[in-house]
Design a protein around this motif. Structure first.
Motif: not given
Length: 643
Positions: A583, A629, A635
């Motif tokens: 992330v 990301t 994610i």
């Protein structure tokens, strides 16, 4: 109290000092003159009675870490992050030890497992460093890597770095170390460094030896620990030192003439029965290795010369035998002048980890680290024994094995811990546990343990006996992984949520984020993954919670290698750069009086574990807005904690 004499005192002498934290400012003492000026960079010179420079300074810390390899770095950083006034002492001008630009050993870890994962990459401080290196050093430059490590250490609060300095003696009080006596070659200064806790992560362990810590050198016999791969009888052999090299293609034929001291390479014997192979000519040959059955430390300079002589003999064969036409345009670009060491002293703790412990995957109630590189026993004679294989075998593991805390502190020196290849293991166990990434995990474990020694005024042994649960919980919180030991931190308020939900789910379950396991395990899913980017996580409590921190563990694909290589061809299957799954940008909000308020925002995130700290708030809800990301379309999160 007495200062231990390097030449006269025997191994049986022992040490002592209070384990209460050292307080007060750093002071420098030069020839009994105490000064309040900066102890490191004072310009004045003081003359001794004979007119010789006599710079002597005394420094006070809480924790001293000896050795700036990956184990020492992780030990020092973890200690400092937990509030200890820490110093990291390194006897070279650069950090990294065997992984530095001076030696260039790959930061290998758990790989080649005989299970679905194959790789179980190490997390925590080591992973932070590796990701940061890819961010700043995509070109895989070892000199740049040196400075990535330097910046990582220098910017750490509570941590002082001292380079070109060796601890060569100790001051003892009963069974405890009071002071390390050190010399810094670049400043002609002798330092007396006082502390409560000492961590020897130097590999050879000179400080630990001078303290009188019990140690072993050589191979145990088969019967002592029932180790099938051990020799029938014990002996003094240790795995050898080796040197690395890097070549380059200059685009035209390039000749090579060996130095006069080169030892001709007996290729016929070396390659017989496939005992040694030349698979590539890009980087060094690990089997140009020389061990010792007497004193590998005392013979270091002689071994270095022999290594260079043998290496140049091998390279002469490659370039001039006519058997390697692919080498015509290849030239040596770098060859190491500092040998990389695999084995020397192993200091004894309350437990000695052995081959059966590893092969039977024994669970330890005081586990603090893990390993999984294969059992890998090298030919004792190295390149001086060409009639036997360079490595006898690679006995691979089905899963990772555990390393107990009892292997990481001295059995007879009360305030000494060890991390790395000098830990309390048998010779056969060392053939696996010596790998750099495994050593780094030990480093983070003992650095973390030092905080509990200071917190409770306890010895490392007492921490292991009375506070091991707290130590393990802190390691898990700081993104270590402990096999068969999920987190159960009662201070983590996320575990008491009434409701937890995500904006969408592609795989996993949002409840996995509070199950105490922060990574994927074989045949076990411990994550939540959103369907697309711009995802949200939300936690709700029935009653107001006082919060100052939200902590998350993201995905970096721990089943994929991440190390830097000398040979780019070895990057196959890796990602050159920051893991695309990580992330990149996100924010944390809390709900107060029905309104969402942002309390933290992270941009260009570079770590799997992120701790978002903020001023105390009282709230019944937390929301994490996960924006994007570094390339993955979804994610994935493994853990969320609230404190």
């Amino acid at each position: 109290m007495k200062r231990r004499n390097f030449f006269k005192q025997g191994v049986k002498s022992v040490l002592g000092v209070s384990l209460l934290p050292v307080v007060g400012n750093l002071t420098a003492k030069t020839d009994d003159i105490e000064r309040d000026s900066d102890p490191f960079w004072a310009d004045e010179e003081f003359k001794g009675k004979a007119g010789k420079l006599a710079r002597k300074k005394t420094l006070d810390f809480e924790v001293v870490v000896i050795g700036g390899g990956m184990a020492g770095i992780c030990a020092a950083v973890s200690s400092a992050r937990l509030g200890n006034k820490t110093v990291l002492i390194q006897d070279r001008p650069v950090l990294g030890g065997n992984a530095s630009s001076e030696i260039r050993v790959t930061v290998n870890g758990v790989q080649s497992l005989k299970n679905k994962h194959v790789v179980e990459r190490e997390t925590g401080i080591l992973e932070e460093i590796l990701i940061e290196n890819w961010y700043y050093n995509e070109q895989e430059s070892y000199p740049v890597w040196d400075h990535v490590l330097y910046d990582f250490v220098k910017r750490q609060d509570n941590l002082t770095l001292m380079l070109n300095i060796q601890a060569f003696d100790v001051v003892m009080n009963d069974n405890k170390i009071k002071s390390a006596i050190c010399r810094q070659t670049t400043t002609e200064t002798e330092f007396t460094i006082n502390a409560s806790i000492f961590i020897d992560a130097s590999g050879d362990g000179l400080l630990a030896k001078m303290s009188g810590a019990e140690y072993r050198i050589g191979r145990e016999g088969k019967a002592e620990f029932n180790e099938s791969y051990a020799p029938d009888q014990p002996d003094n052999w240790v795995m050898g030192d080796c040197i690395m090299m890097i070549t380059k293609d200059v685009g035209r034929p390039i000749k090579f003439k060996p130095p006069r001291y080169a030892i001709p390479f007996d290729a016929a014997t070396a390659f017989k029965d496939k005992h040694r192979k030349i698979k590539q000519i890009k980087e060094g040959f690990w089997w140009v290795e020389i061990g010792s059955n007497t004193d590998i430390i005392g013979e270091r300079e002689e071994i270095k010369h022999k290594l260079l002589a043998n290496f140049y003999g091998v390279w002469d064969h490659i370039k001039n035998s006519g058997e390697f036409p692919e080498a015509e345009n290849i030239a040596l670009d770098w060859i190491g002048s500092v040998p990389g060491r695999r084995e020397s002293r192993r200091f004894m703790g309350d437990y000695i980890l052995t081959q059966p412990d590893m092969e039977e995957y024994r669970h330890f109630e005081d586990t603090v680290a893990y390993g999984g590189w294969s059992l890998d026993e090298h030919c004792p004679g190295g390149i001086e024994n060409l009639t036997e294989p360079a490595s006898y075998f690679h006995s691979r593991f089905k899963q990772v094995y555990e390393i107990p805390f009892r292997c990481l502190y001295s059995k007879n020196i009360d305030n000494l811990m060890m991390a790395g290849r000098n830990a309390s293991v048998s010779h056969m166990a060392l053939s696996s546990s010596r790998i750099i990434a495994t050593c780094a995990l030990m480093g983070q474990a003992v650095g973390t343990a030092s905080a509990f020694c200071l917190k409770y005024g306890a010895t490392p042994r007492q921490v292991g006996q009375k506070y091991i649960n707290e130590l393990q919980e802190q390691l898990l919180r700081d993104d270590s992984y402990l096999p068969n030991r999920p987190a159960n931190d009662q201070l983590d308020k996320a575990r008491a949520v009434s409701v937890i939900f995500g904006s969408s789910t592609l795989s996993g379950d949002v409840k996995n984020l509070i199950n105490g396991v922060g990574r994927a395990e074989v045949d076990k899913i411990n994550h939540w993954q959103s369907n697309g980017l711009n995802a949200e996580l939300q936690l709700e409590w029935k009653n107001k919670q006082s919060l100052t921190s939200v902590e998350l563990k993201f995905d970096t694909n721990l089943q994929r290698k991440m190390m830097m290589h000398k040979n780019p061809a070895k990057n196959k299957g890796q990602v050159i750069g920051v893991p695309p799954e990580l992330v990149k940008n996100f924010s944390v909000e809390v709900r107060i009086a029905g309104q969402w308020q942002e309390v933290g925002k992270v941009e260009e995130n570079l770590t799997r574990l992120v701790k978002v700290n903020f001023n105390e708030v009282k709230t019944t809800a937390v929301r994490v807005k996960l924006k994007d990301t570094y390339g993955d379309p979804n994610i994935k999160v493994f853990e969320i904690r609230c404190y």
